[in-house]
Write a protein that holds these residues in place. Structure first.
Motif, PDB file in Angstrom:
ATOM      1  N   VAL A  57     -11.822   3.200   1.755  1.00 14.03           N
ATOM      2  CA  VAL A  57     -10.542   3.951   1.137  1.00 14.03           C
ATOM      3  C   VAL A  57      -9.486   4.190   1.984  1.00 14.03           C
ATOM      4  O   VAL A  57      -8.219   3.800   1.827  1.00 14.03           O
ATOM      5  CB  VAL A  57     -11.148   5.062   0.257  1.00 14.03           C
ATOM      6  CG1 VAL A  57      -9.822   5.768  -0.378  1.00 14.03           C
ATOM      7  CG2 VAL A  57     -12.234   4.708  -0.973  1.00 14.03           C
ATOM      8  N   TYR A  58      -9.719   5.008   3.022  1.00 13.76           N
ATOM      9  CA  TYR A  58      -8.869   5.162   3.941  1.00 13.76           C
ATOM     10  C   TYR A  58      -7.958   3.974   4.442  1.00 13.76           C
ATOM     11  O   TYR A  58      -6.713   4.025   4.623  1.00 13.76           O
ATOM     12  CB  TYR A  58      -9.396   5.952   5.121  1.00 13.76           C
ATOM     13  CG  TYR A  58      -8.363   6.685   6.177  1.00 13.76           C
ATOM     14  CD1 TYR A  58      -7.657   7.815   6.246  1.00 13.76           C
ATOM     15  CD2 TYR A  58      -7.984   5.615   7.153  1.00 13.76           C
ATOM     16  CE1 TYR A  58      -7.089   8.161   7.181  1.00 13.76           C
ATOM     17  CE2 TYR A  58      -7.130   6.054   8.222  1.00 13.76           C
ATOM     18  CZ  TYR A  58      -6.562   7.392   8.003  1.00 13.76           C
ATOM     19  OH  TYR A  58      -5.598   7.809   9.143  1.00 13.76           O
ATOM     20  N   PRO A  60     -15.026   0.629  -1.497  1.00 11.22           N
ATOM     21  CA  PRO A  60     -14.443   0.633  -2.590  1.00 11.22           C
ATOM     22  C   PRO A  60     -15.726   0.603  -3.787  1.00 11.22           C
ATOM     23  O   PRO A  60     -15.867   1.045  -4.632  1.00 11.22           O
ATOM     24  CB  PRO A  60     -13.734  -0.388  -2.841  1.00 11.22           C
ATOM     25  CG  PRO A  60     -12.918  -0.613  -1.715  1.00 11.22           C
ATOM     26  CD  PRO A  60     -14.089  -0.245  -0.771  1.00 11.22           C
ATOM     27  N   LEU A  73      -9.431  12.307  -3.400  1.00  8.65           N
ATOM     28  CA  LEU A  73     -10.447  11.470  -2.742  1.00  8.65           C
ATOM     29  C   LEU A  73     -10.987  11.598  -1.523  1.00  8.65           C
ATOM     30  O   LEU A  73     -11.377  11.171  -0.921  1.00  8.65           O
ATOM     31  CB  LEU A  73      -9.823   9.915  -2.739  1.00  8.65           C
ATOM     32  CG  LEU A  73      -9.427   9.232  -3.994  1.00  8.65           C
ATOM     33  CD1 LEU A  73      -8.459   8.117  -3.880  1.00  8.65           C
ATOM     34  CD2 LEU A  73     -10.527   8.563  -4.698  1.00  8.65           C
ATOM     35  N   ARG A 122      -2.752   3.910  -2.755  1.00 15.37           N
ATOM     36  CA  ARG A 122      -2.304   2.733  -2.063  1.00 15.37           C
ATOM     37  C   ARG A 122      -0.786   2.239  -2.445  1.00 15.37           C
ATOM     38  O   ARG A 122      -0.040   2.145  -1.655  1.00 15.37           O
ATOM     39  CB  ARG A 122      -3.163   1.690  -2.009  1.00 15.37           C
ATOM     40  CG  ARG A 122      -2.878   0.310  -0.896  1.00 15.37           C
ATOM     41  CD  ARG A 122      -3.722  -0.568  -0.952  1.00 15.37           C
ATOM     42  NE  ARG A 122      -3.604  -1.518  -2.182  1.00 15.37           N
ATOM     43  CZ  ARG A 122      -4.479  -2.151  -2.267  1.00 15.37           C
ATOM     44  NH1 ARG A 122      -5.586  -2.859  -1.669  1.00 15.37           N
ATOM     45  NH2 ARG A 122      -4.433  -3.053  -3.546  1.00 15.37           N
ATOM     46  N   ALA A 173      -7.807   5.202  -5.868  1.00 14.46           N
ATOM     47  CA  ALA A 173      -7.433   4.890  -4.403  1.00 14.46           C
ATOM     48  C   ALA A 173      -6.357   3.741  -4.448  1.00 14.46           C
ATOM     49  O   ALA A 173      -5.401   3.759  -3.812  1.00 14.46           O
ATOM     50  CB  ALA A 173      -8.769   4.128  -4.015  1.00 14.46           C
ATOM     51  N   LEU A 225      -8.395  -3.696  -4.495  1.00 15.12           N
ATOM     52  CA  LEU A 225      -8.674  -3.095  -3.102  1.00 15.12           C
ATOM     53  C   LEU A 225      -9.568  -4.193  -2.375  1.00 15.12           C
ATOM     54  O   LEU A 225     -10.431  -4.799  -2.875  1.00 15.12           O
ATOM     55  CB  LEU A 225      -9.542  -1.742  -3.473  1.00 15.12           C
ATOM     56  CG  LEU A 225      -9.056  -0.547  -4.248  1.00 15.12           C
ATOM     57  CD1 LEU A 225     -10.094   0.319  -4.569  1.00 15.12           C
ATOM     58  CD2 LEU A 225      -7.860   0.086  -3.355  1.00 15.12           C
ATOM     59  N   ILE A 266      -4.724  10.964   0.037  1.00 15.80           N
ATOM     60  CA  ILE A 266      -5.930  10.909  -0.353  1.00 15.80           C
ATOM     61  C   ILE A 266      -6.214  12.579  -1.152  1.00 15.80           C
ATOM     62  O   ILE A 266      -6.920  12.625  -1.908  1.00 15.80           O
ATOM     63  CB  ILE A 266      -7.109  10.877   0.935  1.00 15.80           C
ATOM     64  CG1 ILE A 266      -6.810   9.458   1.247  1.00 15.80           C
ATOM     65  CG2 ILE A 266      -8.201  11.521   0.715  1.00 15.80           C
ATOM     66  CD1 ILE A 266      -7.656   8.923   2.349  1.00 15.80           C
ATOM     67  N   ASN A 298      -7.781   1.091   3.161  1.00 16.68           N
ATOM     68  CA  ASN A 298      -7.169   0.441   2.077  1.00 16.68           C
ATOM     69  C   ASN A 298      -5.651   1.072   2.056  1.00 16.68           C
ATOM     70  O   ASN A 298      -4.683   0.275   1.933  1.00 16.68           O
ATOM     71  CB  ASN A 298      -7.818   0.374   0.875  1.00 16.68           C
ATOM     72  CG  ASN A 298      -8.507  -0.951   0.652  1.00 16.68           C
ATOM     73  OD1 ASN A 298      -8.054  -1.919   0.303  1.00 16.68           O
ATOM     74  ND2 ASN A 298      -9.969  -0.534   0.760  1.00 16.68           N
ATOM     75  N   ILE A 299      -5.742   2.442   1.879  1.00 24.77           N
ATOM     76  CA  ILE A 299      -4.441   3.158   1.768  1.00 24.77           C
ATOM     77  C   ILE A 299      -3.634   3.078   2.877  1.00 24.77           C
ATOM     78  O   ILE A 299      -2.311   2.846   2.993  1.00 24.77           O
ATOM     79  CB  ILE A 299      -5.040   4.634   1.401  1.00 24.77           C
ATOM     80  CG1 ILE A 299      -5.664   4.726   0.135  1.00 24.77           C
ATOM     81  CG2 ILE A 299      -3.458   5.434   1.413  1.00 24.77           C
ATOM     82  CD1 ILE A 299      -6.192   6.035  -0.403  1.00 24.77           C
ATOM     83  N   ALA A 308     -13.188   9.325   1.174  1.00 24.02           N
ATOM     84  CA  ALA A 308     -12.021   8.381   2.186  1.00 24.02           C
ATOM     85  C   ALA A 308     -12.819   7.669   2.900  1.00 24.02           C
ATOM     86  O   ALA A 308     -12.212   6.372   3.398  1.00 24.02           O
ATOM     87  CB  ALA A 308     -11.344   9.672   3.132  1.00 24.02           C
ATOM     88  N   GLN A 360     -11.992   4.180  -7.879  1.00 22.85           N
ATOM     89  CA  GLN A 360     -10.872   3.187  -7.492  1.00 22.85           C
ATOM     90  C   GLN A 360      -9.633   3.149  -8.011  1.00 22.85           C
ATOM     91  O   GLN A 360      -8.999   2.809  -7.079  1.00 22.85           O
ATOM     92  CB  GLN A 360     -11.958   1.838  -8.211  1.00 22.85           C
ATOM     93  CG  GLN A 360     -13.285   1.594  -7.344  1.00 22.85           C
ATOM     94  CD  GLN A 360     -13.950   0.507  -7.710  1.00 22.85           C
ATOM     95  OE1 GLN A 360     -13.303  -0.505  -8.212  1.00 22.85           O
ATOM     96  NE2 GLN A 360     -15.112   0.178  -7.360  1.00 22.85           N
TER      97      GLN A 360
END
Lengths: 413, 282
Positions: free
Chosen positions: A99-100, A139, A131, A154, A150, A93, A126, A102-103, A135, A147
């Motif tokens: 996280v948001y 990470p 998650l 992704r 997440a 990641l 999410i 990354n995805i 969000a 993680q």
């Protein structure tokens, strides 16, 4: 059999003087969950990296839908690889992105989707991977399990047709391991992608795999179903599977299917000809509802508690148990005839309705929101003789299941 | 590496050990080092041109602006501080030298030309190397060893387009701007020490700048700093990008050594290229 989705023909890979893969031949078929097992450092992840094109073989050829990748045009290769997604062992990641972000990254960088559509898709993933609260965290602020989820979100955000999972459960506790495997199986069924896993989680990974590939001493020594692997006579079984199984009964505390068979075989050899035994078949109905409503963790908590209780209750009187499928457990009661087994089960149900129901209910009904739901526990008994086929006795026990408990989960309970 | 001289059937073993090999050892070392250098130079050039071809693409502008902020805007404070004191020291030293010749009226032109043609571009490049260059190498190096760059490959995102190209373009834009700031603040520093502290006439100081500083001097200074920008950004990105291929170390240690190498190599190349570019421009 139809053309494999991915095929390796005599693939060899060396790093300096060290040969890691030697004349590897394997086939991976579309729509299946294929798991590559083997010891650490055997080169399992390397196979995945060959599949996704991060590494090229020194010798041999890799075929995608029957066509050699080496002979493809650049655009063809790009189209083939665009169907794939990869979940790294270490998650990979971006630690400077939330996280948001990354995805959302693959959608932002490789599609022309509008911001609102990207937001909709990312938030959906999410929510599916539980998650929502994380969000907008980075990470490094998440637990290992979060993680992983997440990274999973992704990997699935572009709706890939092929997803490669490199040890998706490494570093997780038993409940979380099985929750992740269950999540992969659920998504694979839902989105119908081809899943290729590298995993050590034997036997848990068998429950979600259609095919197993065994990597041993630089080569693939076995390709087949998990059931076929149980009868595989090779040093791989002793050196790899046995050592891994010894570590892998943490979730339910029960024996693996193979260990169960060995125990059964030993019992049958010890017993006199014609001596009785009984099989008790347990199943948890509506486990998928628990997964959908309360998440994979809650479902795995239920399975763990159920397994621990069965092991405790029947182990004390000489019985031994195994997990047969995601929601199925079987117990063998050696030297017990049907009436004795029924009496034992009666005691079990009595205890079950007392203390155990509350424990399992607590695990199943964590964070209940919305509509109430029910989890039914079924059990069936069948009697066999030392000379009879155990699979037939198990099938008979399964067909004779009756409800032995029902857990009701509702808000405020 | 084998040193076989006897084509009539001399044994290879003879060349591997013994005093002959010992004598050849320094040559072997120099040869290998030169080959490695040429190899790396070629690879870095390809790396640079490949990254430059990825400059124009969707959503690149935002990333370039982001990097300009990081490399450029965030370096302004340190650049201003360094340039102020550089200008002040230059004013102070030059004043005492010029007084001996009764030429203190040329202080403004001496300070400004020194800054515009030499000190501004070189010190700006060195300061950005220390502040942003090292961070770029460490950032890309960590992304490399934690498989984030591999992850970009698997997501069909070109890492050169996503990570490297915006940094190189941002450096090419930021370096001249920061040099302009350096030159201006340095001249103000010279003014403070020369005019405010040492009593040189303000009009003489400013007039001397106007009279002797040519547009060509300013352009030459900018040409130099653009060359430095390309060198620094390429070296720093390249060292980080290939941190995992270092032969002397692995993992976090490789990132650390890559960062050190990037800073040292950038500084050396700034000074070497400064001489080459200056000799071409004069």
């Amino acid at each position: 059999m139809h053309t494999p989705l991915i095929e390796f023909k005599d693939v060899t890979k060396r790093f300096g003087n060290r040969t890691v893969l030697e004349r590897v031949n394997l086939q991976i078929y579309e729509g299946q969950v294929t798991t590559i097992i083997g010891l650490s450092g055997a080169g399992k992840s390397l196979i995945l990296k060959h599949i996704i094109g991060l590494i090229q073989p020194d010798e041999g050829a890799i075929f995608f839908r029957g066509k050699p990748i080496a002979g493809m045009k650049k655009t063809e290769i790009a189209t083939s690889f665009a169907q794939m997604s990869y979940m790294f062992q270490g998650n990979a990641l971006f630690d400077s992105l939330t996280v948001y972000d990354n995805i959302a990254l693959p959608l932002r960088e490789t599609t022309n989707l509008k911001k609102a559509e990207i937001d909709r898709r990312v938030m959906a993933r999410i929510e599916q991977t539980e998650l929502t609260e994380a969000a907008h965290r980075y990470p490094s602020e998440l637990s290992g399990g979060m993680q992983k989820r997440a990274a999973l979100a992704r990997a699935l955000i572009t709706d890939p047709q092929i997803v490669l999972f490199d040890e998706p459960t490494s570093g997780q506790d038993p409940v979380r391991k099985n929750a992740i495997l269950s999540m992969i199986a659920q998504y694979q069924r839902k989105f119908n992608f081809t899943a290729i896993l590298v995993s050590h989680e034997i036997p848990d990974v068998y429950f979600i795999s259609n095919r197993i590939l065994a990597l041993y001493d630089r080569r693939i020594v076995f390709q087949g179903t998990p059931e076929e692997l149980e009868n595989f006579d090779h040093p791989f079984t002793d050196e790899v599977i046995n050592s891994m199984e010894a570590l892998q009964k943490e979730l339910t505390g029960l024996y693996s299917k193979r260990q169960f068979k060995i125990f059964n075989h030993v019992q049958m050899r010890r017993s006199k000809s014609g001596e009785f035994y009984c099989i008790v078949f347990f199943s948890l109905q509506e486990l998928n509802t628990i997964i959908t409503k309360f998440g994979h963790d809650a479902a795995q908590d239920v399975l763990r508690d159920m397994g621990l209780y069965i092991d405790k209750h029947f182990g004390a009187i000489g019985g031994f148990s195994t997990r047969r499928d995601t929601n199925e457990l079987i117990t063998m009661l050696p030297y017990a005839n049907l009436s004795e087994a029924e009496s034992i089960i009666k005691d079990f149900v009595h205890d079950f309705h007392g203390q155990v129901t509350r424990t399992i209910q607590a695990a199943a009904c964590k964070s209940v929101l919305g509509e109430p739901t029910e989890l039914t526990i079924m059990a069936g008994i069948a009697q066999g003789q030392s000379t009879s086929n155990i699979d037939a006795v198990i099938a008979l026990a399964k067909s004779q299941q009756k409800e032995i408990g029902r857990l009701h989960c509702a808000a405020g309970e | 590496m084998a040193f076989i001289t006897n084509s009539q059937g001399g044994s290879k073993n003879e060349t591997k050990g013994g005093p002959g090999a010992l004598v050849l050892l320094p040559f072997t070392f120099v040869g290998r080092t030169v080959i490695d250098w040429v190899d790396n130079l070629g690879a870095a050039t390809i790396f640079l041109f490949t990254a430059l071809t990825k400059t124009f693409g969707r959503k690149q502008l935002f990333k370039i602006v982001e990097q300009i902020y990081y490399i450029g805007a965030k370096s302004i404070t340190i650049i201003m501080l360094v340039s102020l004191f550089t200008g002040m020291v230059l004013g102070l030293q030059s004043y005492h030298a010029l007084v001996k010749f009764g030429a203190q009226g040329a202080l403004g032109s001496l300070v400004s030309l020194s800054l515009i043609m030499e000190l501004g571009p070189v010190l700006t490049a060195i300061m950005i190397t220390a502040r942003a260059g090292s961070a770029i190498t460490a950032e890309i190096g960590i992304q490399r060893i934690s498989e984030q760059i591999d992850a970009l490959h698997t997501m069909r995102i070109n890492p050169l387009r996503y990570l490297v190209s915006p940094k190189i373009i941002a450096a090419i834009i930021s370096f001249p701007l920061l040099t302009a700031v350096f030159d201006l603040v340095g001249i103000i520093g010279g003014y403070i020490s020369g005019v405010v502290l040492l009593g040189v006439n303000a009009g003489v100081y400013l007039h001397s700048i106007q009279a002797y500083v040519d547009l060509r001097d300013i352009i030459n200074g900018f040409i130099k700093v653009i060359v430095f920008a390309v060198i620094v950004s390429t070296v720093c990105c390249y060292q980080g990008y290939f941190a995992h291929m270092r032969k002397d170390s692995h993992g976090a240690q490789a990132v650390g050594l890559a960062t050190t190498s990037a800073v040292v190599l950038s500084c050396v190349l700034i000074l070497v290229s400064d001489y080459v570019v200056t000799s071409l421009l004069i």
